[in-house]
Design a protein around this motif. Sequence first.
Motif, short mmCIF file in Angstrom:
data_model
loop_
_atom_site.label_atom_id
_atom_site.label_comp_id
_atom_site.label_asym_id
_atom_site.label_seq_id
_atom_site.Cartn_x
_atom_site.Cartn_y
_atom_site.Cartn_z
N GLN A 263 9.49 20.36 20.80
CA GLN A 263 8.81 20.22 22.00
C GLN A 263 7.53 20.33 21.70
O GLN A 263 6.98 20.02 20.08
N GLU A 264 5.93 19.96 21.91
CA GLU A 264 4.96 19.50 21.37
C GLU A 264 3.96 20.62 21.08
O GLU A 264 2.98 20.30 19.76
N ARG A 265 4.26 21.65 21.77
CA ARG A 265 3.75 22.80 20.50
C ARG A 265 3.72 23.82 19.86
O ARG A 265 4.57 25.23 20.78
N ARG A 266 4.68 23.48 18.81
CA ARG A 266 5.81 24.14 18.28
C ARG A 266 6.04 25.56 17.76
O ARG A 266 6.70 26.30 18.08
N SER A 267 4.52 25.48 17.85
CA SER A 267 4.41 27.01 17.45
C SER A 267 4.71 28.47 18.17
O SER A 267 5.23 28.94 18.61
N ASP A 268 4.24 27.96 19.32
CA ASP A 268 4.28 28.90 20.85
C ASP A 268 5.30 28.85 21.54
O ASP A 268 6.19 29.07 22.23
N ALA A 269 6.09 27.79 21.78
CA ALA A 269 7.46 27.34 22.21
C ALA A 269 8.35 27.79 20.90
O ALA A 269 8.88 29.04 21.46
N TRP A 270 8.09 28.35 19.60
CA TRP A 270 9.43 29.41 18.83
C TRP A 270 8.82 30.43 19.38
O TRP A 270 9.82 30.67 19.29
N ALA A 271 8.05 30.99 19.18
CA ALA A 271 7.46 32.31 19.85
C ALA A 271 8.30 33.12 21.43
O ALA A 271 8.92 33.58 21.36
N THR A 272 8.05 31.69 22.30
CA THR A 272 9.00 31.56 23.94
C THR A 272 10.44 31.97 23.28
O THR A 272 11.20 32.36 23.87
N LEU A 273 11.04 30.67 22.31
CA LEU A 273 12.34 30.69 22.86
C LEU A 273 12.75 31.71 22.46
O LEU A 273 14.30 31.87 22.21
N VAL A 274 12.38 31.81 20.41
CA VAL A 274 13.02 33.41 20.30
C VAL A 274 12.96 34.81 21.66
O VAL A 274 14.09 35.32 21.64
N GLY A 275 11.85 34.90 22.65
CA GLY A 275 12.38 35.52 23.58
C GLY A 275 13.72 35.42 24.29
O GLY A 275 14.26 36.41 24.89
N THR A 276 13.65 33.61 24.55
CA THR A 276 14.89 33.81 24.86
C THR A 276 15.78 34.22 24.69
O THR A 276 16.73 34.56 25.41
N VAL A 277 16.41 33.61 23.22
CA VAL A 277 17.39 34.00 22.33
C VAL A 277 17.70 35.38 22.72
O VAL A 277 18.64 36.06 22.49
N PHE A 278 16.49 36.19 22.70
CA PHE A 278 16.83 37.72 22.98
C PHE A 278 17.76 38.43 23.90
O PHE A 278 18.31 38.45 24.57
N ALA A 279 16.60 37.57 25.10
CA ALA A 279 17.11 37.75 26.65
C ALA A 279 18.33 37.34 26.79
O ALA A 279 19.62 38.13 27.24
N HIS A 280 18.60 36.29 26.46
CA HIS A 280 20.37 35.65 26.57
C HIS A 280 21.34 36.75 26.03
O HIS A 280 22.70 36.86 26.22
N ARG A 281 20.55 37.65 24.61
CA ARG A 281 22.00 37.79 24.00
C ARG A 281 21.95 39.43 25.37
O ARG A 281 22.58 39.89 25.39
N VAL A 282 20.68 39.79 25.70
CA VAL A 282 20.69 41.05 26.20
C VAL A 282 21.38 40.42 27.59
O VAL A 282 22.30 42.05 28.16
N PHE A 283 21.49 39.82 28.58
CA PHE A 283 22.50 39.79 29.23
C PHE A 283 23.82 39.59 28.59
O PHE A 283 25.04 39.44 29.41
N ASP A 284 24.48 39.46 27.16
CA ASP A 284 25.95 40.03 27.22
C ASP A 284 26.27 41.44 27.67
O ASP A 284 27.45 41.89 27.88
N LEU A 285 25.09 42.09 28.09
CA LEU A 285 25.27 43.91 27.64
C LEU A 285 26.72 43.74 28.81
O LEU A 285 27.82 44.45 29.37
N PHE A 286 26.19 42.50 30.19
CA PHE A 286 26.83 42.86 31.56
C PHE A 286 28.03 43.00 31.18
O PHE A 286 28.84 43.36 31.74
N PRO A 287 28.74 41.39 30.96
CA PRO A 287 30.31 41.32 31.04
C PRO A 287 31.07 42.22 30.29
O PRO A 287 32.09 42.59 30.20
#
Length: 352
Positions: A114-138
């Motif tokens: 990603q070109e803007r690494r710092s902003d991308a880092w914070a956003t992608l950390v949020g996506t990892v958290f959201a991805h783990r949250v979706f484990d709740l359903f199965p």
Amino acid sequence: MRLPRTPAGRLALVVPAFALMIALLVWRGPDWNLVADAFRFVAWQWVVAAIALNLLSVIARAAAWQRVIEQAMPPPTPPFRTVFSAFGVGLFANAVLPGRIGELARVAVLTRRQERRSDAWATLVGTVFAHRVFDLFPTLLLILYVVATAKIPHWALTSLTTFVAVGFGVFAFALASARRHHRSVLVEAGRARRLVTMARHGLGVMRAPVAAAIAALLQCVGWGCQLLAVWAAMRAFDIHEPLPAAGLVLVLMNIAMLFPLWPGNVGLVQAAVALPLVSYGVAYAKGFAFGIGLQAIEMSVGVGIGLIFLAREGLSYAMLKRMPGAEQAEVSESDEAEPVEEPARARARITG
């Protein structure tokens, strides 16, 4: 979880964990001769089937993460091959390093592109958290299935109840924190506020019902493949118990690996697998051997995929241990140029 950087600090972390593992093996250790005998009669065709099912599970879960990323970042978002590569590196890191280093590793692999690494880092950390949250359903579906059909030891009921309660708490937090990406964060004032905003964008899928449903469905497919992989591995070790027993093993195995005290939580995982099978008439030594084989099957997929994509990304094991954390992201952000002003505003300031 941040690992100590000095050798003494790392030793102080590893030694107590290793001592705990040894104590567990002594306290609940099996007859090792019987464990060795169990490996003499493994049906390897079922092992191959379990490996294939685990691979399908990884593909489905990586696809779920891509759906989350698409709702968190403006286009162009990373293609699936890049997301799958990062996911594979994360699996490898979780398998060979203590703590959830793999979650940061997969973020670091994507931010390198990603070109803007710092902003991308914070956003992608949020996506990892959201991805783990979706484990709740199965997970919830699996727990309901297990409670209704499996022979659950009394000691396991408390763990399952606590796990569900914590899961719902995390889901509520993620839903309350979610924010859709609708404008540039360059208008946000202050570095800390911008990083928090970008992390909330990472949870944006929580406010997109269709994308959230697709991500949850893909996670369910991934867990379903894992359930069948556990059942196939049981057949490989001549354990002919029904699917609910495999579901119970899968749930308790994931609880045992929730907080990795040492790489793979080896020993603890095997005990978590073997103990519930005792209620099905499976000898503890045989169940322990099955636990070793089951973890080896899962690690073979994670390590195999991880090594391939680690090489593809031009990374080494040593580099993986030094993957940047949030503090490095903030430092890299401070080195970036200030946001460029709009031309009209800049001219007005200069002429004024």
